[in-house]
Design a protein around this motif. Structure first.
Motif, PDB file in Angstrom:
ATOM      1  N   PHE A  54      37.482  38.447  41.689  1.00  0.00           N
ATOM      2  CA  PHE A  54      37.775  39.881  41.770  1.00  0.00           C
ATOM      3  C   PHE A  54      38.703  40.369  40.669  1.00  0.00           C
ATOM      4  CE2 PHE A  54      37.299  38.279  46.205  1.00  0.00           C
ATOM      5  CZ  PHE A  54      36.059  38.832  46.464  1.00  0.00           C
ATOM      6  N   GLY A  55      38.713  39.676  39.552  1.00  0.00           N
ATOM      7  CA  GLY A  55      39.603  40.072  38.467  1.00  0.00           C
ATOM      8  C   GLY A  55      39.339  39.247  37.231  1.00  0.00           C
ATOM      9  N   TYR A  71      41.796  43.036  40.487  1.00  0.00           N
ATOM     10  CA  TYR A  71      41.516  44.462  40.546  1.00  0.00           C
ATOM     11  C   TYR A  71      41.312  44.815  42.019  1.00  0.00           C
ATOM     12  CZ  TYR A  71      40.644  43.376  35.674  1.00  0.00           C
ATOM     13  OH  TYR A  71      40.778  42.909  34.385  1.00  0.00           O
ATOM     14  N   PRO A  72      42.363  45.331  42.689  1.00  0.00           N
ATOM     15  CA  PRO A  72      42.268  45.576  44.130  1.00  0.00           C
ATOM     16  C   PRO A  72      41.075  46.439  44.538  1.00  0.00           C
ATOM     17  CG  PRO A  72      44.536  45.810  43.395  1.00  0.00           C
ATOM     18  CD  PRO A  72      43.686  45.664  42.167  1.00  0.00           C
ATOM     19  N   ASP A  73      40.671  47.362  43.686  1.00  0.00           N
ATOM     20  CA  ASP A  73      39.526  48.215  44.016  1.00  0.00           C
ATOM     21  C   ASP A  73      38.201  47.453  43.986  1.00  0.00           C
ATOM     22  OD1 ASP A  73      40.297  48.298  41.144  1.00  0.00           O
ATOM     23  OD2 ASP A  73      38.465  49.478  40.919  1.00  0.00           O
ATOM     24  N   LYS A  74      38.199  46.281  43.414  1.00  0.00           N
ATOM     25  CA  LYS A  74      36.973  45.472  43.353  1.00  0.00           C
ATOM     26  C   LYS A  74      36.986  44.333  44.379  1.00  0.00           C
ATOM     27  CE  LYS A  74      35.931  46.463  38.550  1.00  0.00           C
ATOM     28  NZ  LYS A  74      35.561  45.935  37.254  1.00  0.00           N
ATOM     29  N   LYS A  75      38.136  44.146  45.018  1.00  0.00           N
ATOM     30  CA  LYS A  75      38.291  43.055  45.977  1.00  0.00           C
ATOM     31  C   LYS A  75      37.574  43.407  47.271  1.00  0.00           C
ATOM     32  CE  LYS A  75      41.863  39.944  47.567  1.00  0.00           C
ATOM     33  NZ  LYS A  75      43.269  39.758  47.831  1.00  0.00           N
ATOM     34  N   LYS A  76      36.844  42.452  47.811  1.00  0.00           N
ATOM     35  CA  LYS A  76      36.147  42.679  49.074  1.00  0.00           C
ATOM     36  C   LYS A  76      36.145  41.406  49.905  1.00  0.00           C
ATOM     37  CE  LYS A  76      32.038  42.461  46.306  1.00  0.00           C
ATOM     38  NZ  LYS A  76      31.098  43.255  45.635  1.00  0.00           N
ATOM     39  N   PRO A 116      42.580  52.606  40.847  1.00  0.00           N
ATOM     40  CA  PRO A 116      42.108  51.462  40.068  1.00  0.00           C
ATOM     41  C   PRO A 116      43.239  50.966  39.161  1.00  0.00           C
ATOM     42  CG  PRO A 116      40.478  53.205  40.043  1.00  0.00           C
ATOM     43  CD  PRO A 116      41.729  53.780  40.662  1.00  0.00           C
ATOM     44  N   MET A 117      43.554  49.700  39.250  1.00  0.00           N
ATOM     45  CA  MET A 117      44.670  49.137  38.491  1.00  0.00           C
ATOM     46  C   MET A 117      44.381  47.708  38.091  1.00  0.00           C
ATOM     47  SD  MET A 117      47.453  47.973  41.406  1.00  0.00           S
ATOM     48  CE  MET A 117      47.465  49.459  42.366  1.00  0.00           C
TER      49      MET A 117
END
Length: 191
Positions: A54-55, A71-76, A116-117
């Motif tokens: 995820f990063g 990338y917390p917005d991509k983490k699932k 997004p960060m």
């Protein structure tokens, strides 16, 4: 700097384990027993896997420094991420530390903005080569990379001696919390 590959994983784990051996934040969640260093390695293994999924995991060109970004917005949540979490509990955190680890993570995610960060989870330099500018070069490359992807950088540190270093690179403290140690929340906006 280059993106680390799977075969770089042992080196990344080694650099981070040595770099974070006495880190207050890491030792807060790691079960403190005779297997402490092995548990830190398990945490770094977990972090490598999460950031690979995820990063990004970066390694300096001289292979003396590394950085793990998520990338917390991509983490699932996936079956793999659940299995990694279970492995982390048994190999690093220990059953007795689950509650405080979850509270710490909830605190961090509550404070972090939902944008997004690039979340700089770990950046480490082989302790034998620290003080030679390797970490500074790596941090600047991460800043450039994040700027090119239009992502601000967020991180936390409990290492007081690193505060001026982050500030030199344009990071600013946006929050502080007291656990059994002081935790500083830093951000650097896209410039």
């Amino acid at each position: 700097m280059k993106k680390a590959e799977k075969n770089d994983k042992p080196l990344v784990i080694e650099i981070l384990t040595k770099s974070f051996n006495s880190n207050s934040s890491v030792n807060y969640i790691i079960k403190q027993d005779s297997k402490r260093e092995k548990r830190i390695r398990a945490l770094m293994d977990y972090s490598f896997e999460v950031c690979s999924a995820f990063g990004d995991v970066f390694l300096s060109d001289d292979k003396k420094a590394c950085a793990l970004i998520v990338y917390p917005d991509k983490k699932k949540t996936t079956l793999r991420s659940i299995l990694l979490d279970i492995k982390l509990i048994f190999q690093a955190v220990g059953l007795g530390n689950i509650s405080k680890t979850l509270k710490r993570e909830k605190l961090i995610t509550t404070i972090q903005p939902k944008v997004p960060m690039s979340y700089l989870w770990f950046i480490g330099v082989d302790p034998l080569t620290q003080g030679r500018g390797i970490g500074s070069k790596m941090l600047q490359e991460i800043i450039d990379y994040s700027n090119s992807n239009n992502r601000p950088i967020y991180l936390e540190t409990s290492t007081v001696k690193n505060l001026p270093w982050y500030e030199k690179f344009g990071f600013e403290v946006y929050n502080e919390k007291e656990l059994t140690y002081h935790l500083y929340f830093f951000k650097r906006d896209v410039k």
